[in-house]
Design a protein around this motif. Sequence first.
Motif, short mmCIF file in Angstrom:
data_model
loop_
_atom_site.label_atom_id
_atom_site.label_comp_id
_atom_site.label_asym_id
_atom_site.label_seq_id
_atom_site.Cartn_x
_atom_site.Cartn_y
_atom_site.Cartn_z
N SER A 365 -3.85 -1.84 8.05
CA SER A 365 -2.79 -2.65 7.42
C SER A 365 -3.04 -2.85 5.93
CB SER A 365 -2.71 -4.04 8.05
OG SER A 365 -2.76 -3.94 9.44
N GLY A 366 -4.29 -2.75 5.53
CA GLY A 366 -4.62 -2.88 4.10
C GLY A 366 -3.93 -1.82 3.27
N LEU A 367 -3.59 -0.69 3.89
CA LEU A 367 -2.95 0.39 3.13
C LEU A 367 -1.55 0.00 2.67
CD1 LEU A 367 -4.11 3.30 5.47
CD2 LEU A 367 -4.95 2.83 3.16
N GLY A 368 -0.94 -0.95 3.38
CA GLY A 368 0.40 -1.43 2.97
C GLY A 368 0.34 -2.11 1.61
N LEU A 369 -0.87 -2.57 1.20
CA LEU A 369 -0.99 -3.27 -0.09
C LEU A 369 -0.84 -2.30 -1.27
CD1 LEU A 369 -4.07 -5.52 0.80
CD2 LEU A 369 -1.65 -6.12 0.98
N ILE A 370 -0.90 -1.02 -0.97
CA ILE A 370 -0.79 -0.03 -2.06
C ILE A 370 0.56 -0.14 -2.76
CG2 ILE A 370 -0.64 2.47 -2.53
CD1 ILE A 370 -2.69 2.89 -0.28
N ARG A 371 1.59 -0.45 -1.96
CA ARG A 371 2.94 -0.49 -2.54
C ARG A 371 2.99 -1.41 -3.76
NH1 ARG A 371 7.53 0.94 0.07
NH2 ARG A 371 6.48 0.87 2.07
N ARG A 375 3.37 -0.79 -8.04
CA ARG A 375 4.29 -1.47 -8.96
C ARG A 375 3.53 -2.11 -10.12
NH1 ARG A 375 7.80 -3.31 -4.87
NH2 ARG A 375 6.39 -5.03 -4.48
N ARG A 376 2.41 -2.75 -9.76
CA ARG A 376 1.69 -3.52 -10.79
C ARG A 376 0.87 -2.64 -11.72
NH1 ARG A 376 -0.83 -8.50 -7.40
NH2 ARG A 376 1.05 -8.83 -6.20
N ARG A 377 0.12 -1.70 -11.12
CA ARG A 377 -0.84 -0.94 -11.93
C ARG A 377 -0.56 0.55 -11.95
NH1 ARG A 377 -6.11 -3.80 -11.83
NH2 ARG A 377 -5.72 -5.69 -10.66
N GLY A 378 0.40 0.98 -11.15
CA GLY A 378 0.69 2.42 -11.07
C GLY A 378 -0.29 3.13 -10.15
N GLY A 379 -1.16 2.39 -9.43
CA GLY A 379 -2.09 3.04 -8.51
C GLY A 379 -3.22 2.09 -8.16
N LEU A 380 -4.37 2.66 -7.78
CA LEU A 380 -5.52 1.83 -7.42
C LEU A 380 -6.60 2.03 -8.47
CD1 LEU A 380 -5.36 2.51 -3.58
CD2 LEU A 380 -4.89 0.34 -4.69
#
Length: 519
Positions: A365-371, A375-380
Amino acid sequence: MTVTSLPGWWWPKGRYSRHQEVAMLVNVYTGDQIRAAEKPLLDTGYGPALMGRAAYGLAHHIAHHHSSARGRGLYGARITALIGPGNNGGDGLYALAHLARRGAAVAAVLTRDRAHPEGLQAFRAAGGRVVDHIPPSTEVLVDAVVGTGFRGDFVRPQVPGLEILNDDAALRPLVVACDLPSGVNADTGAAGEGVIAADLSVTFGGMKQGLIAGRGGTLSGMLHTVPIGLERHLPKTPVRLTSVQEPTNVSSPLPTDHKYSRGVLHLVAGSSAFPGAALLTAGAAVSTGVGMVVLQAPEAVRSRVISAYPEVVGVPPSSTPAAMDRSDGVVIGPGLGDQPQLLSEAEAVLEHVLESGTACVLDASGLGLIRDQLRRRGGLSTNVLITPHVGEARRIAVMLRDRVLASMLDSGSAKADPVEAARRVAGSLDCSVLLKGSTTVVASPQGEVLLHRAQAPGLATAGTGDVLSGILGALCATQEQDWLTVAAQGVSMHTAAVQRIDPEGRGRFGASAVVRAMG
Ligand SMILES: NC(=O)C1=CN([C@@H]2O[C@H](COP(=O)(O)OP(=O)(O)OC[C@H]3O[C@@H](n4cnc5c(N)ncnc54)[C@H](O)[C@@H]3O)[C@@H](O)[C@H]2O)[C@@H](O)CC1
Ligand SMILES: Nc1ncnc2c1ncn2[C@@H]1O[C@H](COP(=O)(O)OP(=O)(O)O)[C@@H](O)[C@H]1O
């Protein structure tokens, strides 16, 4: 002859003795890279020599595996080959000529109206018979229809007698692929329905990506590489294959260590819907060896985990990032579910991780945080390793609005290419990616790739991914290594634990048994 034998500790039909593998990391090449390496040798007239070495190596492995499967020598062994029109068929014909000279009864079915002329001549001269069907007594079937020259779609040749492939395991012939199973894309592993699954693939010059990745990895069986003299011409490849053996490069505790120096792992895992995931992740982390495991989870989850693992320290889900001050590694996601409150608390942890640079495994479920991070940083960020299975990776493709990526992740498509897919996600998100499946693909944002073929389909059971997250989290908290090294160690430990509890590959175990086998 020197050969590099690859993972073969488990075998589905139980017909072979355990195989020792030798290499820890093996270079893996695309078909084009192998062809490019061959070119200068072909241009200077070494083609027949290359084919001679390839055929000799193929014959050697056929003889070896026939005798370990049947418990007797080659004399009188009934070996039939499906022969295509190109050099792949030529390899098959020369190999059969070698085997005929050692007393085997060899036959060839020509799948086209032409075949490698010199190979055919050598085959006939050695006593080989050209036949129009597969004799029912065939003990070894050699697939030499098409190798790296495969283009377009593959239609299985309609040869009378091929039905013996449907026989019971004990009666079925040993299927040996010459270079690679015909119809497998040597670069990507994409394969249509007509491909004949091999028990053994004997490949020439270098390990091909298509034998490990995607469907190719499930169709190629045991793998052997026959060196044919290309080594000097092979390029530096960014793709490597791990061993399934217990990794030897994981640091052990030192006499001077204390719990903090051995690493603190912070887990954000578990919810009322999925408390078991937190148990599995925490249990795997504890068993991998780490100084301390801190679990951030709802009270009910914490008390369950702590009653099984009293050494785990619990903190509430609303903890501030200060609770992570001593953390050396973080895992976010196993069993978090979809409760908005838990997800927003997990998001705060991820924000902290991205700011602080702490190593972090993002799973489930942590992968859902990528969305939101897109938006905020353009990635991880490069301190993050994401661990999606293919379904989760497809959801990431949607987040990235990347249709090409989605088609690479479609295992039924001719465009299926898990290696390139993992690289693409890593590049797009600027993080490392561990794409789970029968072959695990790990990619760094710089494009380096590590492949791991577990050959343990019993791992396809709920919760084994949570176990892997715990292992990876513990490893990244304990030592300072790049993600590719941590991932190689983690997947090897995961598979080695299965090897201990299920050496015959019967698949009768659950994820908890994998945790118990970790210690
Ligand atoms: N180049 C060399 O000198 C060496 C090549 N080697 C062998 O040669 C192979 C490559 O040889 P080739 O370049 O001749 O290619 P292949 O023998 O792999 O395939 C070419 C032939 O397959 C047919 N073919 C292509 N696509 C097909 C499809 N979809 N369905 C059915 N048939 C199809 C084509 O008509 C063509 O005649 C390697 O896989 C390896 O086995 C080895 O002998 C080592 C040295
Ligand atoms: N057919 C298979 N052969 C070998 N390993 C597999 C196979 N299917 C899945 N696995 C491995 O099992 C694990 C499953 O993880 P995951 O799908 O996240 O499960 P869960 O979410 O239930 O924990 C991964 O490590 C994956 O690589």
